[in-house]
Design an enzyme around this catalytic site. Structure first.
Site, PDB file in Angstrom:
ATOM      1  N   ASP A  88      -7.951  -5.657   5.736  1.00 28.42           N
ATOM      2  CA  ASP A  88      -7.926  -6.708   4.696  1.00 28.42           C
ATOM      3  C   ASP A  88      -6.510  -7.245   4.563  1.00 28.42           C
ATOM      4  O   ASP A  88      -5.538  -6.603   4.982  1.00 28.42           O
ATOM      5  CB  ASP A  88      -8.426  -6.173   3.350  1.00 28.42           C
ATOM      6  CG  ASP A  88      -7.523  -5.081   2.759  1.00 28.42           C
ATOM      7  OD1 ASP A  88      -7.030  -4.229   3.531  1.00 28.42           O
ATOM      8  OD2 ASP A  88      -7.299  -5.082   1.531  1.00 28.42           O
ATOM      9  N   GLU A 152      -7.227  -1.951   1.073  1.00 27.79           N
ATOM     10  CA  GLU A 152      -5.893  -1.417   0.816  1.00 27.79           C
ATOM     11  C   GLU A 152      -5.128  -2.331  -0.126  1.00 27.79           C
ATOM     12  O   GLU A 152      -4.452  -1.870  -1.040  1.00 27.79           O
ATOM     13  CB  GLU A 152      -5.108  -1.244   2.133  1.00 27.79           C
ATOM     14  CG  GLU A 152      -3.884  -0.344   1.997  1.00 27.79           C
ATOM     15  CD  GLU A 152      -2.625  -1.048   1.518  1.00 27.79           C
ATOM     16  OE1 GLU A 152      -1.687  -0.347   1.128  1.00 27.79           O
ATOM     17  OE2 GLU A 152      -2.570  -2.291   1.528  1.00 27.79           O
TER      18      GLU A 152
HETATM   19  N1  BES Z   1       1.898  -2.231   4.107  1.00 28.47           N
HETATM   20  C1  BES Z   1       2.120  -2.325   2.722  1.00 28.47           C
HETATM   21  C2  BES Z   1       3.051  -1.268   2.178  1.00 28.47           C
HETATM   22  C3  BES Z   1       4.425  -1.256   2.752  1.00 28.47           C
HETATM   23  C4  BES Z   1       5.061  -2.409   3.161  1.00 28.47           C
HETATM   24  C5  BES Z   1       5.076  -0.063   2.877  1.00 28.47           C
HETATM   25  C6  BES Z   1       6.330  -2.364   3.713  1.00 28.47           C
HETATM   26  C7  BES Z   1       6.355  -0.015   3.398  1.00 28.47           C
HETATM   27  C8  BES Z   1       6.974  -1.173   3.827  1.00 28.47           C
HETATM   28  C9  BES Z   1       0.771  -2.252   1.997  1.00 28.47           C
HETATM   29  O1  BES Z   1      -0.195  -3.076   2.594  1.00 28.47           O
HETATM   30  C10 BES Z   1       0.934  -2.761   0.594  1.00 28.47           C
HETATM   31  O2  BES Z   1       1.204  -3.905   0.420  1.00 28.47           O
HETATM   32  N2  BES Z   1       0.715  -1.879  -0.384  1.00 28.47           N
HETATM   33  C11 BES Z   1       0.668  -2.261  -1.745  1.00 28.47           C
HETATM   34  C12 BES Z   1      -0.076  -1.199  -2.481  1.00 28.47           C
HETATM   35  C13 BES Z   1      -1.028  -1.645  -3.506  1.00 28.47           C
HETATM   36  C14 BES Z   1      -1.755  -2.903  -3.388  1.00 28.47           C
HETATM   37  C15 BES Z   1      -1.817  -0.539  -4.113  1.00 28.47           C
HETATM   38  C16 BES Z   1       2.060  -2.418  -2.307  1.00 28.47           C
HETATM   39  O3  BES Z   1       2.995  -1.702  -1.897  1.00 28.47           O
HETATM   40  O4  BES Z   1       2.238  -3.258  -3.187  1.00 28.47           O
HETATM   41 MN    MN Z   2      -0.221  -2.864   4.605  1.00 24.98          MN
HETATM   42 MN    MN Z   3       0.210  -5.172   1.923  1.00 27.22          MN
END
Ligand code: BES
Ligand code: MN
Ligand code: MN
Length: 455
Positions: A88, A152
């Site tokens: 997604d 996610e």
């Molecule tokens: N891939 C990201 C998280 C990420 C990005 C980790 C760059 C380290 C470096 C993930 O898809 C994301 O965006 N996670 C969300 C979590 C949430 C929606 C629960 C975030 O970090 O905001």
């Molecule tokens: Mn991600």
């Molecule tokens: Mn993300």
């Protein structure tokens, strides 16, 4: 795994074209309008795994979006790597700030521009293609399982239940995730920490209806003004969060580790220039890198109320709202922080407003211990393909399922991502370097080899 460079060279165009096809599917999990596209994306993901040579490819429906699983078991006595990723993507808006349509990928200056190119379709697909390459060359050294989810970006609400119910099916020795960044294309790094998250929504209610701001203004509290006061009181002049108990469980990072962290290449002038800011801001006593990794935060993600349409309307609104998130570090716990926030927000509410606090999703922070053996295999793999030892880094983003995987499956994760912080994930003009895409496909098989050898 010496075949891999040749495999990539021979299949270069196909490896890219297939990814571009996936990027054309607008699998936005947050917006119900795209539900059918998200389902179509799950089908495409499943089909790609089948074609790559996986067995037992399944699409499991959930209360939200489907979860795709697959596996290739070559020998039960060999170790099992579980590859996790998400198909997604974040909403593309504001769409008018994109220089090309978000779901019509274009290649420009060595980058693939499209929503999801880096986060996370491009990175998930590296896993599928690395697996395909090992299958085609009879070189898969251990068992592989895949779990690729579609929620996610909206908090993985249904994945926890799924892994609880499918512990046996997902049983593995290590989890491999490419959904993070490297420092630069010539400075490889491995992520050894992620922040947790607590996401709240608040409502502040003043008078029982919108009022004429001339007739009533000055005599009744304006809930938007009040909300702004409340928010600004939650961070003091030194950048400390004032929610009582907020720091109680924050682990202090040793001076030694901070000294080690300070060696991570970081150019403050370049950082400011890239973001178009004259000065940075954050918690007193910490560097920018520390502020985005080992320290917790509180940020308003959105604030609204009153009149925001064309022109002007004189109104003293009845209600004001904000979405507020906090990034957490070990050993803060998401639920505990949510409760602390709720108590604090209610306590600081002046008598002339009523407040309502809602909890959204959350997730726990992660640290990968430096002596976790699989980390050596990932470091060796990166050194092999980048020609340089990777630097361990803690990152500021969150992947809530990582802590849950450890709790439910008892397995730790290797966070071997290939994105760059400048890839504009969640922003307009998201991109992913062709270098990074192919480098991922090249590096992952070496991880499988070194990991299998050390077991
Ligand atoms: N891939 C990201 C998280 C990420 C990005 C980790 C760059 C380290 C470096 C993930 O898809 C994301 O965006 N996670 C969300 C979590 C949430 C929606 C629960 C975030 O970090 O905001
Ligand atoms: Mn991600
Ligand atoms: Mn993300």
């Amino acid at each position: 795994m010496d075949f891999i460079n040749n495999y990539i060279e021979t299949n270069k165009d196909r490896l890219l074209d297939e990814l571009l096809d996936l990027l054309r599917i607008p699998s936005v999990s947050a917006d119900p309008k795209y539900k059918a596209d998200v389902a179509r994306m799950a089908e495409a993901m499943a089909e790609s795994l089948r074609k790559a040579g996986a067995d037992n490819v399944e699409i499991s429906p959930t209360a939200g979006h489907p979860i795709v699983t697959a596996e290739k078991i070559i020998d039960p006595a060999k170790p099992t790597v579980l590859c996790y990723g998400h198909y997604d993507v974040q909403p593309a808006d504001p769409v008018d700030l994109w220089t090309s349509p978000p779901f019509e990928p274009v290649i420009k200056d060595g980058n693939i521009y499209a929503r999801g190119s880096c986060d996370d379709k491009g990175q998930v697909y590296m896993h599928v293609k690395a697996f395909e390459a090992m299958m085609q060359n009879n070189a898969l050294p251990c068992n592989v399982k895949f779990i690729i989810e579609g929620e996610e970006e909206v908090g993985s609400a249904n994945l926890g239940t799924f892994i609880e119910a499918n512990k046996e099916k997902l049983k593995c020795d290590v989890i491999l995730i490419s959904d993070t960044s490297i420092i630069a294309n010539d400075v490889p790094s491995i992520t050894v920490g992620l922040r947790g998250l607590t996401y709240m929504e608040v409502e502040v209610v003043g008078p029982n209806r919108d009022l004429h701001s001339g007739v009533y203004g000055g005599a009744v509290a304006n809930p938007i003004n009040t909300l702004c006061d409340m928010i600004s009181s939650m961070i003091d002049k030194d950048g400390h969060i004032t929610v009582e108990g907020f720091y109680d469980d924050v682990l202090t990072v040793s001076d030694e580790e901070r000294k080690e962290m300070a060696k991570t290449p970081f150019d403050l002038a370049e950082f400011k220039k890239d973001l178009g800011v004259d000065e940075v801001k954050g918690e007193k006593g910490y560097s920018s890198l520390e502020r985005t990794s080992i320290r917790p935060t509180l940020d308003v993600n959105g604030i609204w109320g009153g009149y925001t349409g064309e022109g002007s309307k004189t109104v003293l609104p009845s209600k004001a709202y904000a979405k507020i998130s906090m990034r957490l570090v070990p050993d803060q716990e998401s639920h505990k922080i949510a409760d602390l926030f709720e108590n604090h927000f209610k306590k600081i509410a002046p008598p002339y407003v009523k407040v309502k606090v809602t909890h959204h999703h959350g997730g726990e922070p992660v640290v990968v211990p430096m002596d976790f053996p699989a980390l050596q295999a990932s470091a060796k793999a990166m050194e092999k393909t980048f020609g340089k030892k990777p630097i361990p880094t803690r990152e500021g983003g969150s992947i809530p399922i990582v802590a849950l995987f450890e709790k439910v499956l008892g397995a730790k994760s290797i966070l071997m991502g290939f994105g760059l912080n400048s890839d504009n994930i969640h922003s307009p003009n998201e991109k992913y370097g062709l270098f990074n895409y192919y480098k991922g496909i090249e590096t992952l098989p070496w991880f499988f080899k070194y990991y299998t050898e050390m077991n």
